[in-house]
Structures are given as structure tokens and as C-alpha cells.
Design a protein around this motif. Structure first.
Motif, PDB file in Angstrom:
ATOM      1  N   SER A 212     -25.097  12.485  29.947  1.00 60.04           N
ATOM      2  CA  SER A 212     -23.943  13.144  29.339  1.00 60.04           C
ATOM      3  C   SER A 212     -22.873  13.474  30.372  1.00 60.04           C
ATOM      4  CB  SER A 212     -24.401  14.421  28.628  1.00 60.04           C
ATOM      5  OG  SER A 212     -23.307  15.116  28.088  1.00 60.04           O
ATOM      6  N   VAL A 213     -23.280  14.018  31.513  1.00 61.32           N
ATOM      7  CA  VAL A 213     -22.300  14.395  32.541  1.00 61.32           C
ATOM      8  C   VAL A 213     -21.638  13.151  33.129  1.00 61.32           C
ATOM      9  CG1 VAL A 213     -21.955  15.557  34.754  1.00 61.32           C
ATOM     10  CG2 VAL A 213     -23.530  16.533  33.082  1.00 61.32           C
ATOM     11  N   LEU A 214     -22.427  12.105  33.385  1.00 54.32           N
ATOM     12  CA  LEU A 214     -21.835  10.875  33.905  1.00 54.32           C
ATOM     13  C   LEU A 214     -20.830  10.282  32.924  1.00 54.32           C
ATOM     14  CD1 LEU A 214     -24.879   9.119  35.609  1.00 54.32           C
ATOM     15  CD2 LEU A 214     -22.715   9.706  36.716  1.00 54.32           C
ATOM     16  N   GLN A 215     -21.145  10.325  31.631  1.00 55.50           N
ATOM     17  CA  GLN A 215     -20.207   9.795  30.650  1.00 55.50           C
ATOM     18  C   GLN A 215     -18.934  10.631  30.619  1.00 55.50           C
ATOM     19  OE1 GLN A 215     -20.656   6.815  28.924  1.00 55.50           O
ATOM     20  NE2 GLN A 215     -18.458   7.193  28.663  1.00 55.50           N
ATOM     21  N   TYR A 221     -12.099   9.689  34.165  1.00 58.90           N
ATOM     22  CA  TYR A 221     -11.454   8.634  34.930  1.00 58.90           C
ATOM     23  C   TYR A 221     -10.569   7.779  34.026  1.00 58.90           C
ATOM     24  CZ  TYR A 221     -14.803   9.545  38.752  1.00 58.90           C
ATOM     25  OH  TYR A 221     -15.538  10.108  39.758  1.00 58.90           O
ATOM     26  N   GLU A 222     -11.091   7.438  32.858  1.00 53.79           N
ATOM     27  CA  GLU A 222     -10.333   6.573  31.952  1.00 53.79           C
ATOM     28  C   GLU A 222      -9.094   7.279  31.405  1.00 53.79           C
ATOM     29  OE1 GLU A 222     -13.363   5.324  29.225  1.00 53.79           O
ATOM     30  OE2 GLU A 222     -14.146   3.788  30.590  1.00 53.79           O
ATOM     31  N   LEU A 237      -5.644  -1.599  33.675  1.00 53.56           N
ATOM     32  CA  LEU A 237      -6.578  -0.730  34.390  1.00 53.56           C
ATOM     33  C   LEU A 237      -7.913  -0.669  33.658  1.00 53.56           C
ATOM     34  CD1 LEU A 237      -4.111   2.192  35.203  1.00 53.56           C
ATOM     35  CD2 LEU A 237      -5.303   0.825  36.920  1.00 53.56           C
ATOM     36  N   ALA A 238      -7.843  -0.495  32.345  1.00 60.77           N
ATOM     37  CA  ALA A 238      -9.066  -0.400  31.549  1.00 60.77           C
ATOM     38  C   ALA A 238      -9.860  -1.704  31.601  1.00 60.77           C
ATOM     39  CB  ALA A 238      -8.721  -0.040  30.106  1.00 60.77           C
ATOM     40  N   TRP A 275      -3.873   0.413  42.154  1.00 56.68           N
ATOM     41  CA  TRP A 275      -3.890   1.795  41.653  1.00 56.68           C
ATOM     42  C   TRP A 275      -5.318   2.335  41.676  1.00 56.68           C
ATOM     43  CZ3 TRP A 275      -5.946   5.014  38.023  1.00 56.68           C
ATOM     44  CH2 TRP A 275      -5.250   6.171  37.691  1.00 56.68           C
ATOM     45  N   LEU A 276      -6.280   1.531  41.225  1.00 53.71           N
ATOM     46  CA  LEU A 276      -7.682   1.960  41.225  1.00 53.71           C
ATOM     47  C   LEU A 276      -8.190   2.196  42.642  1.00 53.71           C
ATOM     48  CD1 LEU A 276      -9.106  -0.456  38.502  1.00 53.71           C
ATOM     49  CD2 LEU A 276      -8.830   2.014  38.278  1.00 53.71           C
TER      50      LEU A 276
END
Length: 447
Positions: A212-215, A221-222, A237-238, A275-276
Motif C-alpha cells: 500500500s505504501v509503495l503504491q 510520483y505520477e 512521462l507516463a 525530466w525524469l
């Protein structure tokens, strides 16, 4: 939890040549926590100013460049006492505040007695613009995800961390240490090194909580992609971000734009990729044609590989279920060892001044995963995700560049040893790579 960057901060505080500090790093890597904890431990008090939560604070920097006026205004507005040398002043979320960043020049020149540190998410993008900060008037500190060593300390395995630190010879580790370290490494591949994820694991021992935390971090980020000044870049980017597992799952991990989108060309996507990189979300590793100093002079700018800043984020982005950590070395070998390569790279980067590169040759095909510069030595590195250690590419590299190759390094799940010029380092000892290379090179010279 304990962060190794704390030592760097203490050295900054005590330096007679101290300048205002800019702390960089990917979002949610723990920059703000680190600065606050540093202030709590080593100063009488902290004066904390968040320019995202309180944008009105920017007015103090727009109206004047005189530090003797800025400090009283901040103290009154924040209700915090600010004393030279005794207060740590933290400017947070400064990425959209050029006036605040430019003021660091005047703190350096006219008020060096004040201890000032700045941080912010996406600050790397701001700093990529040459006019965004006063050159020569600030110091930089990059905060990386927690290392495996820090993970051991955070999860209560201080004895294992201390054992790794005291190894001073190239010799196999006893099974009593090797086996628990290997098991701990599997768990690190599940959590990664983002502090909130590690903290949640320590608190709950729940894999579901880790997921959950990683998601949540990936979602954050997204959302940041939308902050690109060009709206048309958001879909690009996506697409690059979501292509990362596919890029790394290929046998040849060279980045290909047509994996991002069929028919995609470099000129369409290179700005989004940069950018990333500037956001510290990904690392860009260039190919070299031959090992020479400086390595940047031998780069092939058209050939590069891309890795994520954190192995846990990569695992979650790839939707690899944590249950794999119970299945032998599957986590290390999954999608052609991509997690293992990513882990090794993110561990090597903080240890060496110059960014790692890689070497490859076509017809016949050879590839050495990484090449690092250690002092004036250039060292090829191969990453093996299991105990299978056949290294035809590493051997070919040594044959091709015999005069420049004093040492070869292999990371694998085999024990620590030096054999015929190849230093085998267990994957869980990657944080000790620089020191172990030094021991191996000194041993060769003495012998």
C-alpha cells in the motif's frame, strides 16, 4: 531510524568553510525528516519554514536581499527564535521559490554565522536550470534511498550491520552470517529503501502495508508528472515510466524508445526522459567504448540504460508479488535479474564520485553490466542474480583491455573471495564494495 547521511550533516555543521546547504533527492526519500532530526540532535532549536504550506513567506525574500531584515521577519512570522550557530534554519519546498534559492548567496556572503539548509521535492528539476541557484555559494548533499546497511539497522539487525562493517580481509563469511544476511536481502528487495516503507514494515510486519505504501509513493510520483511545464509532455512521462519494467526485462537492457511506444523517436521523448532524470526518479547510465579517464570522454551518448531510484519501487511498478521472496532466489532472478541489477546500481552510485557506465560489444555480443572509476582505476562489474557465475563478458573485457584491468568484480549469491583477478562480492555486501575493492587492490600490490 539511522541514516548514514547524518555524518555528512555533522561534518557540514562543524566545517569552518560551511556554506548554505541544498539537500537533493527523489520525493519521499526522507530529506525533511533527516534535516529535522539533525536539527533536533545537534542544535538548540529548529526554525522550519515550508514555502508550499506558507507561500506568503516568499514575500520576505522578494522585498529585500538584506539577511539582517529577512531573519527578523521570519522569526516573527514563524514564532521561532533564530540564533546564529545555535538554530538550524530549514527552508523546505523551495523548488518554486527562486527568490529563496537566490537568497542563499547573501547568507553565504553576508551572514555565514547562520546555519541554513534547503530542500524540496523536484528540486533537481529547478537546479537543472543554470539561473536557479548561486553558483559557488552553496553546498549540496544528495539523499538516497536507505541502503541495505541502513535497512539492517532499522529492522533491528545491528549485529549483522556491525559485522559487515568490521570485515577487513577478503575471505569467505561463515554460514552463521551469510545465510541470515541473504534472507534479509530478500526482504529488502520487497520493501526497497524508501524510509516510510521500511518504517511501516518495522511497525507492522505486514506485506500488505508495504504494498500500500509503495503504491502511494508511485501515485505521488505520477501526480508529479503533471508539474511538467509543458502539458503535452505528461503522457510521454507516463509512457516512459510505465515502460521501465519492460525495458529492464530485456536481455540487452539498452533503453529503446520503441519499447515506450511503437514508432517512438528520441527527439519526441528525450525531454521527458531528461525530466525524469532531473527529478531523480531514474538513473541514466551511458555505454563506454573503452575504459579511459575520464570515462565521460569515452561515452556513447546514443546508447544508455535506465534504472529506477529504488528497487522496491521497481518491484511494485512491475507488479511482482512479494510472495516470491519465499521461493529461493526467485526475487533476485525475476525478469532476467533486473531487480538485482537495479539494487546494485543504486548501491554503487553513492560510493563513487563519477557515475557508473556500462560496456558492450556487438558481433559477437558481450556486455559488462557496470564500469566504475575508483580513484584512477577503472573496474568492470558483472551482476549475477544467483550462484551461476559464468562470466564470458567479464573475461572478454579483461582480454580486450588487459593493460587497464587490475581487478574485475562480480556480485552474486556466492561467498566473498578473490580468485584469479576476480573479486566475488555477495550481493548483500554491495554497500562495502568500495572498501572491498580497495582491500583487493592493495592485496594484489603487496603480493
Amino acid at each position: 531510524m539511522e541514516r548514514l547521511a547524518m555524518k555528512r550533516l555533522v561534518a557540514w555543521k562543524e566545517s569552518p568553510y560551511r556554506k548554505p546547504l541544498i539537500v537533493k533527492g527523489v520525493r519521499q526519500v526522507g530529506k525533511t525528516w533527516l534535516l529535522k532530526e539533525f536539527g533536533r540532535r545537534h542544535y538548540d532549536n529548529i526554525a522550519y519554514f515550508n514555502f508550499d504550506e506558507n507561500p506568503e513567506y516568499r514575500d520576505f525574500f522578494i522585498s529585500t536581499k538584506d539577511v539582517s531584515r529577512i531573519i527578523p521577519n521570519l522569526a516573527m512570522a514563524g514564532g521561532q527564535e533564530i540564533n546564529p550557530g545555535k538554530t538550524l534554519i530549514i527552508f523546505d519546498e523551495v523548488q518554486d521559490c527562486p527568490e529563496v534559492l537566490n537568497s542563499l548567496k547573501y547568507f553565504c556572503e553576508n551572514a555565514p554565522e547562520y546555519h541554513v539548509a534547503s530542500a524540496g521535492s523536484l528540486l533537481g528539476i529547478t537546479l537543472a536550470k543554470p539561473s536557479s541557484f548561486p553558483v559557488g555559494k552553496v553546498e549540496f548533499l544528495t539523499v538516497y534511498p536507505m541502503t541495505f546497511q541502513e535497512f539492517l539497522i532499522a529492522t533491528g539487525s545491528m549485529n549483522l550491520a556491525a559485522y559487515l562493517d568490521q570485515i577487513d580481509e577478503i575471505a569467505p563469511l561463515p554460514e552463521a552470517f551469510f545465510n541470515p544476511l541473504a534472507e534479509k536481502l530478500k526482504m529488502y528487495f520487497v520493501t526497497g529503501g524508501m524510509p516510510e516503507v521500511v518504517s511501516r514494515w518495522v511497525e507492522t510486519q505486514s506485506v500488505g502495508q508495504i504494498q500500500s505504501v509503495l503504491q502511494d509513493i508511485i501515485n505521488a510520483y505520477e501526480r508529479d508528472f503533471m508539474k511538467h511545464p509543458e502539458t503535452k509532455e505528461y503522457p510521454k512521462l507516463a509512457r516512459i515510466w510505465n515502460s521501465m519494467p519492460s525495458q529492464l526485462a530485456r536481455e540487452n537492457k539498452k533503453f529503446l524508445y520503441n519499447v515506450v511506444k511503437e514508432g517512438a523517436r528520441a527527439r519526441e521523448y528525450e525531454d521527458a526522459l531528461e525530466w525524469l532524470v532531473n527529478a531523480a526518479l531514474v538513473y541514466k547510465i551511458f555505454r563506454i567504448n573503452s575504459p579511459g579517464l575520464p570515462m565521460s570522454g569515452y561515452e556513447d551518448l546514443s546508447a544508455f540504460k535506465i534504472y529506477l531510484a529504488d528497487v522496491g519501487v521497481l518491484r511494485r511498478l512491475a507488479k511482482l508479488d512479494p510472495v516470491a521472496f519465499r521461493e529461493g532466489n526467485r526475487l533476485f532472478t525475476e525478469f532476467k535479474g533486473a531487480l538485482t541489477e537495479n539494487f546494485v546500481l543504486q548501491s554503487l552510485i553513492p560510493q563513487f564520485d563519477a557515475s557508473p557506465h556500462y560496456w558492450s560489444r556487438i558481433n559477437p555480443s558481450y556486455e559488462v553490466d557496470f564500469v566504475v572509476q575508483r580513484e584512477n582505476d577503472i573496474i568492470p562489474i558483472e551482476v549475477k542474480s544467483d550462484t551461476n557465475i559464468k562470466s564470458r563478458s567479464l573475461k572478454k573485457y579483461a582480454e580486450t583491455f588487459a593493460a587497464q584491468t587490475k581487478l574485475r568484480v562480480r556480485f552474486s549469491m556466492n561467498n566473498l573471495r578473490l580468485d584469479d583477478g576476480v573479486l566475488n562480492i555477495p550481493l548483500f555486501m554491495v554497500d562495502q564494495a568500495d572498501r572491498l575493492m580497495g582491500l583487493a587492490l592493495r592485496g594484489k600490490i603487496e603480493s
